[in-house]
Every structure is written in C-alpha cells, then in structure tokens.
Design an enzyme around this catalytic site. Structure first.
Site, PDB file in Angstrom:
ATOM      1  N   HIS A 164       0.817  -1.213   0.000  1.00 31.17           N
ATOM      2  CA  HIS A 164       0.000   0.000   0.000  1.00 31.17           C
ATOM      3  C   HIS A 164       0.855   1.269   0.000  1.00 31.17           C
ATOM      4  O   HIS A 164       0.358   2.348  -0.338  1.00 31.17           O
ATOM      5  CB  HIS A 164      -0.982  -0.001   1.181  1.00 31.17           C
ATOM      6  CG  HIS A 164      -0.387   0.356   2.510  1.00 31.17           C
ATOM      7  ND1 HIS A 164       0.001  -0.580   3.429  1.00 31.17           N
ATOM      8  CD2 HIS A 164      -0.121   1.564   3.076  1.00 31.17           C
ATOM      9  CE1 HIS A 164       0.459   0.021   4.513  1.00 31.17           C
ATOM     10  NE2 HIS A 164       0.410   1.327   4.321  1.00 31.17           N
ATOM     11  N   ASP A 200       0.166  -7.484   1.679  1.00 30.12           N
ATOM     12  CA  ASP A 200       0.622  -6.099   1.814  1.00 30.12           C
ATOM     13  C   ASP A 200       2.149  -5.979   1.813  1.00 30.12           C
ATOM     14  O   ASP A 200       2.720  -5.199   2.584  1.00 30.12           O
ATOM     15  CB  ASP A 200       0.057  -5.467   3.090  1.00 30.12           C
ATOM     16  CG  ASP A 200       0.129  -3.938   3.052  1.00 30.12           C
ATOM     17  OD1 ASP A 200       0.196  -3.371   1.945  1.00 30.12           O
ATOM     18  OD2 ASP A 200       0.162  -3.318   4.129  1.00 30.12           O
ATOM     19  N   SER A 280       4.615   2.655   7.935  1.00 29.38           N
ATOM     20  CA  SER A 280       4.316   1.490   7.109  1.00 29.38           C
ATOM     21  C   SER A 280       5.499   1.120   6.223  1.00 29.38           C
ATOM     22  O   SER A 280       6.067   1.970   5.535  1.00 29.38           O
ATOM     23  CB  SER A 280       3.100   1.773   6.227  1.00 29.38           C
ATOM     24  OG  SER A 280       1.954   1.953   7.011  1.00 29.38           O
TER      25      SER A 280
END
Length: 421
Positions: A164, A200, A280
């Site tokens: 992402h 992810d 992230s």
C-alpha cells in the site's frame, strides 16, 4: 599730683583754664558721660578700615598635580583612601543587591566529564546500527502522492516495504515515481520489482554502493513481552525510533477488500511501540537488531488516527519468504483451500463456516461441504475466517494438511491437498 595728658595745650597765661579740655580722654574726665571706647588692641597701621579679610590663593588641579604644591606622597595616600572607600561602597552595594532577591544568586552547576555509557545491546546501540538500513519512500503520481518507509534487505539494493506504500493502495500505475531517501540524506530513484497485495508486501530496488543491510531474524522465536524497536518515517518525520514490546502474537489482521479485490490478510505481530502513518513498510527489530517484522497497520479508537499502542507488523519469516519469491519470480503464489467461509461463534461450534466451495478446488476434492465449520488446520486453531486464511497460508501449494471440522454435531478430520490461488 594731677597733670595734663600728653599732647594737650599749655595752660593759659591766666592759669584759670579748666584742668580737662574738651578733647581730653573721657575716662579721665570725671564729668564725662559713659561711652564704649575703641578696642584695647589697636589694628596695624597697614590695615585699612573696612577692608576684607585677607586669605591665601585657592589651588587648581594643575597646581596640585604639576605645580608641586602638594607632596606626591600625600596625593598617593589620598588616592588610596578614595580607592578603598569606592571598593567598600561597591561591596556593600553588591551585598544589598544580592540579598534583595532570594531566588537568584551566583551558581556553578556540576557537569560530568564523560558521556553516558551505551553498552552493546542498549536501545541507542541497536538504533545506531539499524537506522542506516532504513529508508523513507516517496511516491508521486499525477493525482498526488504519499510517503512510507522501507528496509534494505540485500547488498544489491533490494528494499522490502508495504504494497500500500508503493502503490498508494492500488492508485499508482506504471508512471508513478518512487524515490528513496537514506538517513544520510542520499536520494535514489527506485524501480518496482513486484508486489503481493494479499499480504501487503512489495519489493523495490535502488542503485547504491555498499548499503547497510538489515539481517532477518526468526519471528517464530518471538515471545510476548520481548523488547522491540519500530523505525521509520511517521507523518514524514524521517529516521524516527520508538520502543515497545511484543504485545501479542498470531493476531490476524484483515484490511482492504474493497471493489471486489481480495482483502489483505496476514498473521500479525502486535506491538505497543508507537507506529503511525508513515511507519508502514519500516522494520520492527528485536533486542539484537535483527528484522522480526514489517510494520504495516495500526488500530485506533473512533475519531483518532494516531497511535494508541496497537500496531501490527508482518512477521519476518513470512516477509522473507514472500520477498524471495518476488525477487526470484516477480510475483507470489499462496496456498488456497478453494472455499468461501464466514466467522461463526456458537456453543457447539466456533470457527470458519463453509459458505460454498469452488468446483475442482482443494476443498471440493477433499469432501468439504456447505455448512461445515472448520476449527483447526494442521496445528493452528481456527476461531474465525481470518484465522483460517493465515493458517492455510503457512503452507505451500501442493502440501497435504489435516483439517478438523464440525459437521452436524460431529467432529471430523480430513486430509486436504492445498492448491495455488
């Protein structure tokens, strides 16, 4: 006998003139009135009547200093006296000023001569070794952009991060520009190697010389309570280090799945180390500095988008396996059961209930039917649909695993040969 005062006129020829004349001394004239006479001590002849008193001339500064009218010793003594008086006055003034405010005073604070000890294994030592292997990732597309983090895992310039992050949750295309920024400020353009939207994860590559590489640790050996560090660029603040512990293990995380896409599902490490947007793709490292997770998601309370101590990381064992597959093949294949399920919780059965099975899929070939409740895959307990997904993905396509299920109040164990998604 009586006689005339000195200087008086001679007596008249007749001899009948008075003994005292009009200009004689009144004190000697018995008939004269009483008067106050002149002072007994007469003035000097050269002293004029009414003249002012005569005084010596006044001395000027030049007369004193250069006219030698005052002795040098006397001047020195006078100067010393003035100096002593001035010093005494200044000291008294200092005492008065100091005593006027009891909250302020002259002070000299103590300071150590040596720096704080940072032994091997301390947080500072781990951070110093790990930070050079962490990068900030900037992604730009025509409609905007975003930032995240990544970690160098190979000397050839391979960097693992989140799907992402590099795809902006699927909005980026082939024209997207990906730039990495190292802790020393070096910027390098990156190329996308491959992605795995279901877990992810993604791998990018940069051209750098002799980069610092982070080594993988064994996430299977983690225990709840182990110390961990999260490193990345939360909210654009590059090179940020936070500390915490492993709060839980094997916590299934599900995200995405919008617009008919497969949801992101992984078996997460939960940590209370502060993780925010921008962390992230960055590493979660253990007390040895080894990579044990890739930070990926957080859970916040309603109306709060920041860290509340609920961060989730993809285990390093999964990240290593998927990154190797991406680098080798450019894509990843996962084990698949071939059944759609939903979470159920009842007194008689708790787990993932089969809604339908795919024709020719692994579940259909093994005999699973609609309504069966799967409760265990291999040695992994299944309490909901997400846990079934992560339990199946522990294996490789083609492996046969035992599946425990409840059917019409009975518990059955069947062997299922998993297929590829």
């Amino acid at each position: 006998m009586l006689q005339r005062p000195p200087g008086s006129r001679e007596a008249g020829a007749g001899g009948d003139e008075a003994l005292w004349s009009a200009d004689s001394d009144p004190w000697r004239d018995p008939a004269a009135g009483a008067v106050i006479g002149p002072p007994a001590v007469a003035k000097d002849d050269d002293e004029d009547e009414g003249a002012p008193d005569k005084t010596g001339p006044l001395l000027s500064l030049s007369d004193v200093l250069f006219g030698r009218r005052v002795k040098p010793l006397a001047l020195g003594v006078l100067g010393l006296v003035a100096l002593v008086i001035g010093a005494a006055g200044g000291f008294v003034g200092w005492l008065v000023a100091r005593g006027g405010d009891a909250l302020t005073s002259e002070v000299t604070l103590a300071q150590t001569d040596v720096g704080k000890e940072r032994p091997a294994g301390s947080v500072a030592d781990i951070a110093k070794r790990v930070r050079p292997a962490v990068v900030s990732i900037e992604v730009k597309i025509a409609q905007g952009g975003g930032t995240g983090s990544g970690v160098v895992i190979d000397g050839s310039g391979y960097i693992v991060t989140n799907w992402h992050v590099v795809t902006l949750e699927g909005r980026a295309d082939a024209s997207a520009k990906i730039t990495t920024v190292f802790t020393d400020g070096t910027r390098a353009e990156a190329q996308l190697v491959g992605t795995d939207p279901k877990t992810d994860l993604a791998v990018i590559k940069v051209k750098v010389t002799n980069p610092t590489v982070l080594q993988f640790g064994d996430s299977a050996k983690l225990q709840v309570g182990d110390s961990v560090l999260a490193i990345g660029s939360p909210l654009g603040l590059t090179d940020t280090v936070t500390e915490g512990i492993v709060s839980a293990l094997h916590r299934p995380v599900v995200a995405g799945g919008d617009n008919g896409e497969s949801p992101i599902t992984y078996d997460a490490i939960q940590t209370d180390a502060a993780v925010n947007q921008g962390n992230s793709g960055g590493p979660l490292v253990d007390s040895t500095g080894a990579l044990v997770g890739i930070n990926s998601a957080i859970r916040s309370s309603a109306g709060n988008t920041g860290s509340v101590g609920l961060g989730f990381a993809i285990p390093s064992n999964d990240a290593k396996r998927i990154a190797e597959a991406i680098i080798r093949d450019g894509s990843v294949k996962h084990a698949d059961l071939g059944a759609n399920v939903k979470s159920v919780s009842a007194e008689t059965a708790e787990g993932a209930q089969v809604v339908n099975v795919t024709d020719g899929g692994a579940a259909a070939k093994a005999g699973l039917a609609e309504g069966d409740v799967i409760r265990k895959v291999g040695d992994r307990q299944v309490r909901n649909a997400a846990e079934l997904t992560v339990a199946v993905r522990q294996y490789q396509p083609g492996q046969t695993v035992p599946v425990v299920l409840a059917r019409q109040g009975r518990e059955l164990t069947i062997q299922v040969t998993l297929q590829s998604d």
